[in-house]
Design an enzyme around this catalytic site. Structure first.
Site, short mmCIF file in Angstrom:
data_model
loop_
_atom_site.label_atom_id
_atom_site.label_comp_id
_atom_site.label_asym_id
_atom_site.label_seq_id
_atom_site.Cartn_x
_atom_site.Cartn_y
_atom_site.Cartn_z
N GLU A 15 0.83 -1.21 0.00
CA GLU A 15 0.00 0.00 0.00
C GLU A 15 0.86 1.26 0.00
OE1 GLU A 15 -2.41 -0.87 3.43
OE2 GLU A 15 -3.00 -2.76 2.52
N GLU A 46 -4.66 -6.74 2.45
CA GLU A 46 -3.45 -7.45 2.88
C GLU A 46 -3.50 -8.94 2.56
OE1 GLU A 46 -4.91 -5.04 4.56
OE2 GLU A 46 -3.36 -3.58 5.06
N PHE A 79 -1.42 -5.05 11.06
CA PHE A 79 -2.31 -5.34 9.93
C PHE A 79 -2.07 -6.73 9.36
CE2 PHE A 79 -1.70 -0.54 8.86
CZ PHE A 79 -2.28 -0.19 10.06
N HIS A 99 -2.03 -0.17 16.71
CA HIS A 99 -0.82 0.19 15.95
C HIS A 99 0.43 0.01 16.79
CE1 HIS A 99 -3.60 1.90 13.05
NE2 HIS A 99 -2.63 2.30 12.28
C1 LIG Z 1 -6.07 -3.24 7.52
C2 LIG Z 1 -5.38 -1.95 7.39
N1 LIG Z 1 -4.54 -1.76 6.37
C3 LIG Z 1 -3.88 -0.59 6.23
C4 LIG Z 1 -4.05 0.42 7.12
C5 LIG Z 1 -3.28 1.72 6.96
N2 LIG Z 1 -4.19 2.76 6.55
C6 LIG Z 1 -4.72 3.61 7.45
S1 LIG Z 1 -5.80 4.67 6.75
C7 LIG Z 1 -5.56 3.99 5.23
C8 LIG Z 1 -6.30 4.54 4.05
C9 LIG Z 1 -7.76 4.34 4.16
O1 LIG Z 1 -8.38 4.96 3.09
P1 LIG Z 1 -9.94 5.21 3.09
O2 LIG Z 1 -10.64 3.97 3.47
O3 LIG Z 1 -10.28 5.81 1.79
O4 LIG Z 1 -10.21 6.25 4.27
P2 LIG Z 1 -9.70 7.74 4.43
O5 LIG Z 1 -8.38 7.67 5.13
O6 LIG Z 1 -9.61 8.34 3.08
O7 LIG Z 1 -10.71 8.38 5.29
C10 LIG Z 1 -4.65 2.97 5.28
C11 LIG Z 1 -4.20 2.19 4.13
C12 LIG Z 1 -4.91 0.18 8.19
N3 LIG Z 1 -5.11 1.11 9.14
N4 LIG Z 1 -5.57 -0.98 8.30
#
Ligand SMILES: Cc1ncc(C[n+]2csc(CCOP(=O)(O)OP(=O)(O)O)c2C)c(N)n1
Ligand SMILES: Cc1ncc(C[n+]2csc(CCOP(=O)(O)OP(=O)(O)O)c2C)c(N)n1
Ligand SMILES: [Mg+2]
Ligand SMILES: [Mg+2]
Lengths: 333, 317, 333, 317
Positions: free
Chosen positions: C35, C65, C91, C134
Site C-alpha cells: 500500500e 493485505e 495489519f 498500531h
Molecule cells: C487493515 C489496514 N490496512 C492498512 C491500514 C493503513 N491505513 C490507514 S488509513 C488507510 C487509508 C484508508 O483509506 P480510506 O478507506 O479511503 O479512508 P480515508 O483515510 O480516506 O478516510 C490505510 C491504508 C490500516 N489502518 N488498516
C-alpha cells in the site's frame, strides 16, 4: 432449569451441547451463531437441538469468520451475549484482526465503558489424515493476547463447566475443544452453580516429576504416568485447564515437591505455551528445580496428513514417557 | 427534505473544523501525541448523518472520526482531553485520536484498522433484532475500506439478515496517498451495493442537507425492517491523510480547488447570495466557535494525566 | 552495481531502501508491492525511488493485505521473488490465514516441489501516542509458525544486510522493522556479499549477566548495560537478530560464562519469545544458571495511547537496569 | 463451439467418478485416512475447463479438487497414493486428499481454507505479467467462498491489474450443509462479478462442452490482456459434503432428482438418442475405466509409506 433427566455419563460433545442449552436458557440475551450450527446442528453436532428450542437466537452464517466474530463483538457491546462457533481453530486466522485488534481491546481501551461478553468456541488439533490447514494448535497465540481468556477443557466435565464459565463471563473467552475428545465419555453433573474462571487441577498425584499439560494431552500424559509408575516413577499430572487466567500456583506447589518439570502439549514446541510455563518455573521456582525442564510437543514442522508421519510428529504416551525418564535420569545431569 | 438553516449548518460544520484546526495546533505544540487524521472538508457528512439519527442509535466510525464524535454530541472537552492523552471521561487517554469511543453517546468508536468497523457495526445492528430497541446502526467507512475482506463479509452478513445498518461511505478520492480510482474498476463505488443485494446511492457529501436526506431515508428503511443500505458521500480532504502528510501525491491545484467546493465555503457563498447580513452572522458564529473551542481546551488542560499505576486496570472484568 | 557513491552512514530507513534497490537490481524476478509504496514512495519512505527506477515491478495495491500476501505466494510459486510491505505489523492480522495456512506450508506440504521465496517487510512496536491497534509486537506468533523465517534488525547495518539475506532466501521470510529505529543512523557497507541467514551477535561483552534482546530493545539494553557498568555490573548483551533460524549457541556460551540471564523485548511478557529463550536456557543451560531467569517486556495489557501510560508499559533502560540488578542480587536468592 | 464426442466426455467424466467412487471404498476400508470431499456430479466442470487450458497455465482448486487434478493429467496412481498417505510423487503423503498439488502439472494445488486459493491464483496470474509466459491462471471456488474476505480482496486485485485469471465458481447450491440461497441476497452469483468490473456469466456446469466454451472464451480474453472473468457453473453434489456427511439437510428427493441431471446420466441419455450401439460403447468405457482404476490402485499400493525420520524434512530450503 432443564427438564430432561440428568445423565451422569456424557460424551464430551454432548457436554458442550448441554452447556449451550443451559446458556441459551439461562441468558435471554445470549445468541449462538456460526457456520452450519443451526439447521444442521453443527458440523460435529455440538449445537444440536438449539435452533429447534431457541429459534432465531440460533442461526447459520455465511462462511465469513471475520464478520462472525466482528458481529459478535458489536452485538456484545450492545448488550447481547454471543456464543460463536468457529469450525476449526485454523480458521480463526481469517478473523484474526477481529480477535486481536478488536475483541481483545474493547474493555481496556474504553476503561471498561464498553465490554465484550462473548464466547468463541472452536476445536483444534490434529486427527488422523487431517492436513496442515486443519491441524494447528495455536493456544499460545491467544494467550499472548491480553484481554482474552483462554480455556482448553480436557474432559466432558470441563467441556461443560468451562464453557458455562466462559459464557457467564463478562470478558471475551476462547474455548478450544479437541475433536479427538468429542467421543470420549465422562461424568458430568448438570445445572450446578457456575464455576469461577481459572484453576489448574492435579489429576494424578506423584512426588518425582511434575507434568504440566492441557487439552487432549492430559489423557496421554495420564497414560504415560501410569506406564512410568510401573517403573517406579511417581508422576504428578497437572491439567492446566485455563491458560488465562493462568493458575501457576498449582504448578509451583507441585514443583516444590517434585523438583522436576515436564511440559506437554500438542502444539509445536518452539513458541508453544510450554515455553511460558518453563519461563515461569525458572523464574519463580528456580531454587526448587533439580533438573533441566523438558518440553514435549510437536517438532517445528507443519502437521503432515499421512498418519505414518503424524505418528512421528504428534506427542503421545511414548514420547512423554521418554521425557519423564530423561528428566529423572540423574546420570544424564 | 432537510433544510437546516445556513447558520445551523455552518455552526455544526464549523465546530468540527475549528476543533480539528485547534488539534493541529496542539499537535504542533506537542500537546497531542501521535498521528491525527482530520476530516477537514468532510464534516458535512457526519453532521448531516447524525441529524438523521436518534439517541438510541449506534454510531461507528474510522480513525477519521472526530467529526462523528462531535456531531454525535460527545463533549469537545472530553475529545481534546482524550487526544492529549489525559484522563478523559471517554477512554482515559487509552484510545487517543484514532480509536476513541463514548459509551454514553452510543458511539461505538473509531477504529484504526481499515474496514474493521463494519463487522462490529453489523453486530450492533444484529443486537437490535433482539432487544426491541428499534435502534439503527450506522457506520462510516472510507473508499479504500471497500477493498478489505472484513468489510465485504460484513456487507453480505448485513444483507443476509436484513440488519438495520446504514453504511456511509465517505469517498474522499484517496486511500492514504493512493487515488481510489486506481484501486477499483467500478464507478460509482456505490454500485458495489448491488453485489450484496442492498440499495446504494451516491450523493454530494459536502452538502449536509443532502446527506441528512439520504441517511434519513436509509435509517427509516432500516428501522422499518427493510435492511441495510449504502450511501456514498462524495467529498474531498482539504488536508493530508494524517497530520504529517505533505501531500506531494496530489496534483497541483487540487487542494486549492477543493477549497472552492468545501462545505464552509459553500455555505458562505450561499450566505452571500441570501442577504448581506448573513455573512456577518457567520463571522459571529466563527467567533463564538473559537470561544467554545478555547474554553474546551482550557477545561481539557485542567484534566490530569492518567494516574500512575493504572495502566494495568481494565484488561479484564 | 549501483552507481551512487556508497555512503558509510545511513539512517535505518535509508538502509532498508538501499537493500530494496539492491534486490530489484540483483533479481530480475523480484517484484515489490504494497500500500502506497510505489508512487508515494511508502508511508515511511522505505520504497522511495523504486518505482521510478524499476517501473511496473513496483506497484501500489488496494488495502487488501490478504490479497497482497496471497498474491505474493502465488507469484513466488510461479517463479517471481516478491517483496511485500505490510504497513504495520498489526495489519498482518487481516492476512493471517495467508501467512499461517498458505505461505508457511508451501514447501513442506509439497516436499519442496513448490517453494515460496518471498519477503514480507513490516514494522511494529509502539511509538508515542500510537493506539492499541498500531502498537503490537507479535514476533512470537510467527516464530511459532514452522516454515517461516523471522528477522528483527536492530540497526541500519542489519536493516540492510538482513533484508538482503531475506530476499535472497528461497524461503518465506518476515522482517520486522521498528519505526522508532527509522531515523537512527549507523554505518552500512553497501553491496558486499549477501550474508547467510541467522546468527546472534554479542554487541557488548560482560561477565556477570547475559542480556538477550532484539529489535529496538537492543539499544535500550545497551544503555542499561552502560548504567549497570557504572555500578560495577558487567552485562553481556546479545542481539538475537533472527528468531528463526534461532542461534541459541551464542546465548548458551554467554550463559556458561555469566550464569545469569535477563531477556528483554517490547512485546507483552506472557507468551512472548522471551519465554522460548528462558525455556531453552532451563533445558540446555540448567547447570550453568546461578539465579532465576528474568524477563523484561510489556506487562500483559494492550498498549495504551497516552504517553503517560505508555511509559509505564513499554520497557526502557530503567526497567532493564532493575532486572539486571535483581538478577544479580544474591541476597534475593 | 466445443463438441467433444459423447464417448470422450463420458470417458473423462467417468474417470473422475470411478476414481472417487473407489476412493470412498478405500476410505471405508481404512486405506484412506481423514475426510475426503468428492466432486461427484460436478466433474464436467473440471473436465470442460481443463480442455480449455494449455500446459503452461496454472490451476488452483479447493479440497474438492480431485477432478481438477485428474482433468489436468495428474496420474491416478499418484493421487491414490497421496490420499492413502503414501510416499507419492505429489506431496509424499503430506498433503492428503484436501491439499494436494502437482508442480509438474502446473497444479498449484487444492486448498482446504475456503476462498484462500483465490489470492494465490491471482498471484500466479500476476507472475504472467512479468515472465513472458502468456500463462493464464484458473481457479475453482465454491459458492460459499464468495462470502470470504480473502476471495473478495483477490477478485478486486485481479480486476485492478487486469490479471489473466479465470475464476470458475462451482455453484453446487450448498456450502457444507447450508444452502447458498440463504447466505446471499443475489441471484445469479455471477452478478457479483460486476462489483469488480469484470464479466460474469452463469452456465450449465453439468455440460462439459458448455463449460469448455465459456472457459475458453475467458481464457482467451485473459491471455490477450483483457483481464479476469468469472464463470459460474451450476451443478449439484450427488453425495455428501464430505465422506461422513449423512445429508439430512437435503430435502427428500433432491439427490435422486439430481441423478437425473448429472453429467453421466445425461451423456447416457444422449447416447440412447444417438445410436443404439453408443450405450454399449459407454458400457465398455466403464469397464475400461474400472481396469484403469484397479491398476492405479494396485500401483499406488506398491508405493511405500513415508520413510520414518523424514517428517522434519523440507520445512526450509
Ligand atoms: C487493515 C489496514 N490496512 C492498512 C491500514 C493503513 N491505513 C490507514 S488509513 C488507510 C487509508 C484508508 O483509506 P480510506 O478507506 O479511503 O479512508 P480515508 O483515510 O480516506 O478516510 C490505510 C491504508 C490500516 N489502518 N488498516
Ligand atoms: C475459512 C474457512 N471457513 C470454514 C471452512 C469449513 N468449510 C469447509 S468446506 C466449507 C463449505 C464451502 O462451501 P462451497 O464454497 O460452496 O464449496 P463446496 O464445498 O460446496 O464445494 C466450509 C464452510 C473452511 N475450510 N475454511
Ligand atoms: Mg479515502
Ligand atoms: Mg458449494
Amino acid at each position: 432449569m432443564r427438564e430432561e433427566p440428568q445423565p451422569s455419563e456424557l460424551r464430551y460433545i454432548q457436554a458442550v451441547n448441554a452447556a449451550l442449552h443451559w446458556a441459551l436458557e439461562t441468558y435471554p440475551e445470549s445468541l449462538a451463531f456460526g457456520e452450519d450450527i443451526a439447521l444442521p446442528g453443527g458440523p460435529f453436532g455440538a449445537t444440536k437441538g438449539l435452533h429447534d428450542k431457541f429459534g432465531g437466537r440460533v442461526f447459520d452464517t455465511p462462511i465469513s469468520e471475520a464478520a462472525i466474530i466482528g458481529a459478535a463483538l458489536g452485538a456484545a457491546m450492545r448488550g447481547r451475549r454471543p456464543i460463536v462457533e468457529i469450525m476449526y481453530g485454523d480458521f480463526l486466522a481469517v478473523a484474526m484482526d477481529q480477535i486481536l485488534n478488536q475483541v481483545a481491546n474493547t474493555r481496556y481501551v474504553s476503561r471498561g465503558r464498553w465490554t465484550a461478553p462473548l464466547t468463541i468456541r472452536t476445536q483444534q488439533g490434529y486427527s488422523p489424515g487431517s492436513c496442515a490447514q486443519h491441524s494447528h494448535s495455536l493456544e499460545a497465540w491467544y494467550a499472548h493476547c491480553p484481554g482474552l481468556r483462554i480455556g482448553l477443557p480436557a474432559n466432558p466435565r470441563d467441556a461443560y463447566e468451562m464453557l458455562r464459565t466462559a459464557i457467564a463471563s463478562e470478558d471475551p473467552v476462547m474455548i478450544f475443544e479437541h475433536r479427538l475428545l468429542y467421543p470420549i465419555s465422562g461424568p458430568v453433573a448438570l445445572d450446578g452453580p457456575v464455576e469461577a474462571m481459572g484453576g489448574a487441577r492435579i489429576v494424578r498425584t506423584g512426588s518425582d516429576v511434575t507434568l504440566v499439560t492441557w487439552s487432549r494431552m492430559v489423557s496421554e500424559s495420564l497414560e504415560a504416568a501410569e506406564l512410568a509408575a510401573a517403573r517406579g516413577q511417581k508422576v504428578e499430572v497437572v491439567d492446566l485447564r485455563w491458560l488465562s487466567p493462568l493458575d501457576f500456583s498449582v504448578v509451583a506447589a507441585s514443583l516444590h515437591k517434585t523438583g522436576h518439570l515436564v511440559i506437554v502439549h500438542e502444539a509445536n514446541v518452539t513458541g508453544g505455551f510450554g515455553a511460558e510455563i518453563a519461563a515461569r518455573a525458572v523464574r519463580d521456582c528456580f531454587w526448587d528445580l533439580d533438573a533441566p525442564v523438558l518440553r514435549v510437543g510437536a517438532p517445528d514442522v507443519p502437521i503432515p496428513a499421512s498418519p505414518q508421519l503424524q505418528t512421528e510428529v504428534i506427542p503421545d504416551r511414548g514420547t512423554i514417557l521418554e521425557a519423564i525418564t530423561t528428566v529423572l535420569d540423574e546420570r544424564r545431569w | 427534505m432537510a433544510a437546516a438553516s445556513i447558520e445551523d449548518n455552518y455552526r455544526a460544520i464549523g465546530l468540527i473544523r475549528a476543533f480539528e484546526d485547534r488539534c493541529m495546533e496542539l499537535k504542533g505544540e506537542g500537546e497531542i501525541p501521535g498521528s491525527i487524521h482530520l476530516c477537514s472538508g468532510q464534516e458535512a457528512i457526519a453532521v448531516g448523518a447524525c441529524r438523521a439519527l436518534e439517541a438510541r442509535d449506534a454510531v461507528t466510525a474510522t480513525y477519521r472520526g472526530h467529526g462523528w464524535a462531535i456531531a454525535r454530541g460527545v463533549p469537545l472537552t472530553d475529545l481534546f482531553a482524550e487526544m492529549m492523552g489525559r484522563d478523559s471521561p471517554l477512554c482515559g487517554g487509552r484510545a487517543g485520536s484514532p480509536y476513541l469511543s463514548s459509551a454514553t453517546h452510543g458511539f461505538l468508536g473509531e477504529n484504526s484498522i481499515v474496514g474493521a468497523g463494519l463487522p462490529l457495526a453489523a453486530g450492533a445492528a444484529l443486537a437490535s433484532l433482539y432487544d426491541g430497541s428499534g435502534a439503527v446502526s450506522i457506520v462510516s467507512i472510507g473508499d479504500g475500506a471497500l477493498s478489505q475482506g472484513a468489510a465485504h463479509e460484513a456487507l453480505n452478513f448485513a444483507a443476509v439478515y436484513v440488519l438495520p445498518l446504514v453504511i456511509v461511505l465517505e469517498n474522499n478520492r484517496y486511500s492514504e496517498m493512493t487515488p481510489i480510482a486506481s484501486m477499483v474498476r467500478i464507478d460509482p463505488l456505490s454500485s458495489r451495493a448491488s453485489a450484496y443485494g442492498m440499495p446504494g446511492l451516491t450523493i454530494d457529501g459536502n452538502d449536509a442537507d443532502a446527506v441528512e436526506d439520504a441517511v434519513a431515508t436509509a435509517v427509516e428503511r432500516a428501522r422499518l425492517g427493510g435492511g441495510p443500505s449504502l450511501v456514498e458521500a462524495l467529498t474531498e480532504r482539504l488536508v493530508g491523510h494524517y497530520s504529517g502528510d505533505a501531500q506531494q501525491y496530489r496534483p497541483a491545484g487540487e487542494v486549492a480547488s477543493a477549497f472552492e467546493r468545501e462545505p464552509l465555503t459553500r455555505l458562505r457563498n450561499s450566505a452571500r447570495e441570501t442577504d448581506h447580513e448573513m455573512l456577518e452572522r457567520l463571522d459571529r458564529i466563527d467567533q463564538e466557535l473559537s470561544r467554545i473551542i478555547e474554553s474546551a481546551v482550557a477545561e481539557a488542560r485542567s484534566l490530569s494525566y492518567p494516574v500512575a499505576g493504572t495502566s494495568a486496570d481494565h484488561v479484564y472484568a
